[in-house]
Design an enzyme around this catalytic site. Structure first.
Site, PDB file in Angstrom:
ATOM      1  CG  ASP A  20      -2.065   0.905   1.216  1.00 54.22           C
ATOM      2  OD1 ASP A  20      -1.967   1.972   0.590  1.00 54.22           O
ATOM      3  OD2 ASP A  20      -3.103   0.563   1.805  1.00 54.22           O
ATOM      4  CB  VAL A  45       0.365  -1.277  -7.145  1.00 54.26           C
ATOM      5  CG1 VAL A  45       0.629  -2.000  -5.837  1.00 54.26           C
ATOM      6  CG2 VAL A  45      -1.017  -0.637  -7.152  1.00 54.26           C
ATOM      7  CE1 TYR A  50      12.465  -9.275  -7.717  1.00 51.22           C
ATOM      8  CE2 TYR A  50      12.785  -8.387  -5.503  1.00 51.22           C
ATOM      9  CZ  TYR A  50      13.035  -9.360  -6.453  1.00 51.22           C
ATOM     10  OH  TYR A  50      13.831 -10.435  -6.136  1.00 51.22           O
ATOM     11  CB  SER A  63      -8.703   2.042  -6.079  1.00 51.72           C
ATOM     12  OG  SER A  63      -9.402   3.151  -6.644  1.00 51.72           O
ATOM     13  CE1 TYR A 133     -12.967   3.258  -7.015  1.00 52.94           C
ATOM     14  CE2 TYR A 133     -15.350   3.181  -7.212  1.00 52.94           C
ATOM     15  CZ  TYR A 133     -14.180   2.683  -6.680  1.00 52.94           C
ATOM     16  OH  TYR A 133     -14.225   1.612  -5.814  1.00 52.94           O
ATOM     17  CE1 TYR A 147      -2.264  -7.909 -18.944  1.00 46.92           C
ATOM     18  CE2 TYR A 147      -0.865  -9.547 -17.891  1.00 46.92           C
ATOM     19  CZ  TYR A 147      -1.020  -8.322 -18.526  1.00 46.92           C
ATOM     20  OH  TYR A 147       0.077  -7.529 -18.738  1.00 46.92           O
ATOM     21  NE  ARG A 174     -15.873   4.973   1.660  1.00 47.92           N
ATOM     22  CZ  ARG A 174     -15.037   3.951   1.446  1.00 47.92           C
ATOM     23  NH1 ARG A 174     -15.351   3.007   0.601  1.00 47.92           N
ATOM     24  NH2 ARG A 174     -13.887   3.889   2.092  1.00 47.92           N
TER      25      ARG A 174
HETATM   26  N1  UDP Z   1     -24.274  10.786   1.398  1.00 48.10           N
HETATM   27  C1  UDP Z   1     -24.916  11.756   2.141  1.00 48.10           C
HETATM   28  N2  UDP Z   1     -24.187  12.454   3.058  1.00 48.10           N
HETATM   29  C2  UDP Z   1     -22.871  12.237   3.306  1.00 48.10           C
HETATM   30  C3  UDP Z   1     -22.226  11.237   2.549  1.00 48.10           C
HETATM   31  C4  UDP Z   1     -22.960  10.540   1.602  1.00 48.10           C
HETATM   32  O1  UDP Z   1     -26.120  11.983   1.975  1.00 48.10           O
HETATM   33  O2  UDP Z   1     -22.285  12.931   4.172  1.00 48.10           O
HETATM   34  C5  UDP Z   1     -25.048  10.056   0.387  1.00 48.10           C
HETATM   35  C6  UDP Z   1     -24.437  10.112  -1.026  1.00 48.10           C
HETATM   36  O3  UDP Z   1     -24.897  11.255  -1.716  1.00 48.10           O
HETATM   37  C7  UDP Z   1     -24.926   8.819  -1.625  1.00 48.10           C
HETATM   38  C8  UDP Z   1     -25.037   7.880  -0.423  1.00 48.10           C
HETATM   39  O4  UDP Z   1     -25.046   8.697   0.726  1.00 48.10           O
HETATM   40  O5  UDP Z   1     -26.202   8.993  -2.213  1.00 48.10           O
HETATM   41  C9  UDP Z   1     -23.886   6.906  -0.336  1.00 48.10           C
HETATM   42  O6  UDP Z   1     -22.721   7.644  -0.455  1.00 48.10           O
HETATM   43  P1  UDP Z   1     -21.267   7.057  -0.247  1.00 48.10           P
HETATM   44  O7  UDP Z   1     -20.313   8.194  -0.420  1.00 48.10           O
HETATM   45  O8  UDP Z   1     -21.208   6.294   1.024  1.00 48.10           O
HETATM   46  O9  UDP Z   1     -21.040   5.999  -1.398  1.00 48.10           O
HETATM   47  P2  UDP Z   1     -21.551   5.846  -2.922  1.00 48.10           P
HETATM   48  O10 UDP Z   1     -22.570   4.788  -2.831  1.00 48.10           O
HETATM   49  O11 UDP Z   1     -22.138   7.139  -3.425  1.00 48.10           O
HETATM   50  O12 UDP Z   1     -20.341   5.466  -3.656  1.00 48.10           O
END
Ligand code: UDP
Length: 301
Positions: A20, A45, A50, A63, A133, A147, A174
């Site tokens: 990492d 990465v 190696y 990622s 992403y 691959y 998140r």
């Molecule tokens: N979300 C939210 N408030 C936050 C963070 C996320 O309302 O502070 C919402 C975001 O808009 C999405 C959902 O929660 O609709 C899940 O978001 P997350 O970032 O966890 O992952 P995603 O599924 O979007 O990749």
């Protein structure tokens, strides 16, 4: 997720090398794993990899994975999905190792098919902010299949849906690691949009079990691993407020561009091929996650 994976692999008796560059990860998450069978190499990465000696399995999870992270690190996200996957597959070819790619439900974009089955090709905006992403992972899947077909590498692809549990960063951005600390501090809960968008959250232990079964299976096709228990973000917030006993208010914020409106895995393939389905109920998983956040020095009362 990496630390949980290492923990599981060590428990199965494997020797593990974790690699990492710690761009979004933390060394604290693997400190308790130090032993003769566990080794850590700090390496990016996207550069040539190696490793001396034999390797049986390579699991490529590198990622940024939080939307907030990949919006801040768009080039790194594209590079690790493209060049990082190329380097990791090259190592698998060299070592004759089985290769597993951590892909994502984001390959389905803002889906027009619900729930999402593996044969759905997705609805992704390549030039939108999340494209860095989504397209990196879609390219990574294509390279992995190339691959497999051209070099005969034994490959697996897991499409990981929303996952949660201990060791997520407080400022990860998140939903669950945002809402739980906000609730514990009594701060307003930041709901993006009107909270009607849906997600389906899987507890990390269930996810790791599914990934290990996939690694040991003989399928090369992508497999969804996630929990089909779909809910709106508002329903998730209600549960978190209930389980933390918090009286936080809700602060509605603008919905990020291209935020998927619905998401739910169809896990028929995982059930049939791997005999896997999630076991941890949301209530139980959320309570365990809340307890973990509470144990952090910043929340200790
Ligand atoms: N979300 C939210 N408030 C936050 C963070 C996320 O309302 O502070 C919402 C975001 O808009 C999405 C959902 O929660 O609709 C899940 O978001 P997350 O970032 O966890 O992952 P995603 O599924 O979007 O990749």
């Amino acid at each position: 997720m990496g630390s949980h994976l290492c923990e599981y692999l060590l428990k199965q008796g494997h020797e593990v090398i974790a690699m990492d560059n710690l761009l979004t990860g933390s060394i604290n998450n693997i400190e308790h794993l130090q032993s003769e069978r566990f080794h850590f190499i700090k390496h990016n990465v996207t550069e040539y990899i190696y490793v001396a000696g034999e390797i049986d399995y390579i699991l490529h999870f590198a990622s940024p994975a939080s939307p907030m992270d990949y919006l801040k690190l768009p080039i790194q996200t594209l590079k690790v999905g493209a060049m990082g996957t190329h380097k990791a597959l090259g190592l698998a070819l060299e070592k004759g190792a089985t290769f597993l790619l951590a892909s994502t439900s984001e390959v389905y974009g803002d889906p027009l098919v619900h729930p999402q089955k593996e044969d759905y090709w997705g609805h992704v905006n390549p030039v939108g902010p999340r494209g860095v992403y989504d397209e990196a992972k879609r390219f990574a899947e294509a390279l992995t299949m190339a691959y497999n077909r051209y070099h005969d590498v034994d490959t697996k692809i897991v499409r990981i849906f929303n996952t949660y549990g201990p060791r997520m960063r407080v400022n990860d951005g998140r939903a669950i690691p945002a809402f739980v600390p906000q609730a514990l501090r009594g701060e307003p809960i930041t709901v993006f949009g009107d909270g009607s968008q849906t997600r389906s959250f899987c507890y990390v232990d269930d996810l790791i079990e599914g990934i290990y079964r996939l690694l040991m299976s003989d399928t090369h096709d992508p497999v969804n691993i996630g929990n089909p228990n779909e809910m709106t973000i508002s329903q998730l917030v209600d549960k978190i407020l209930e389980f933390t006993g918090s009286s936080s208010t809700i602060a509605y914020k603008e919905l990020p561009e291209d935020d998927p409106k619905i998401r739910q895995p169809d896990i028929t393939r995982a059930k049939e091929l791997l005999g896997w389905e999630p076991k941890v109920e949301l209530e139980d998983g959320l309570k365990r996650t809340i307890e973990w956040f509470k144990s952090l020095p910043e929340f200790a009362s």
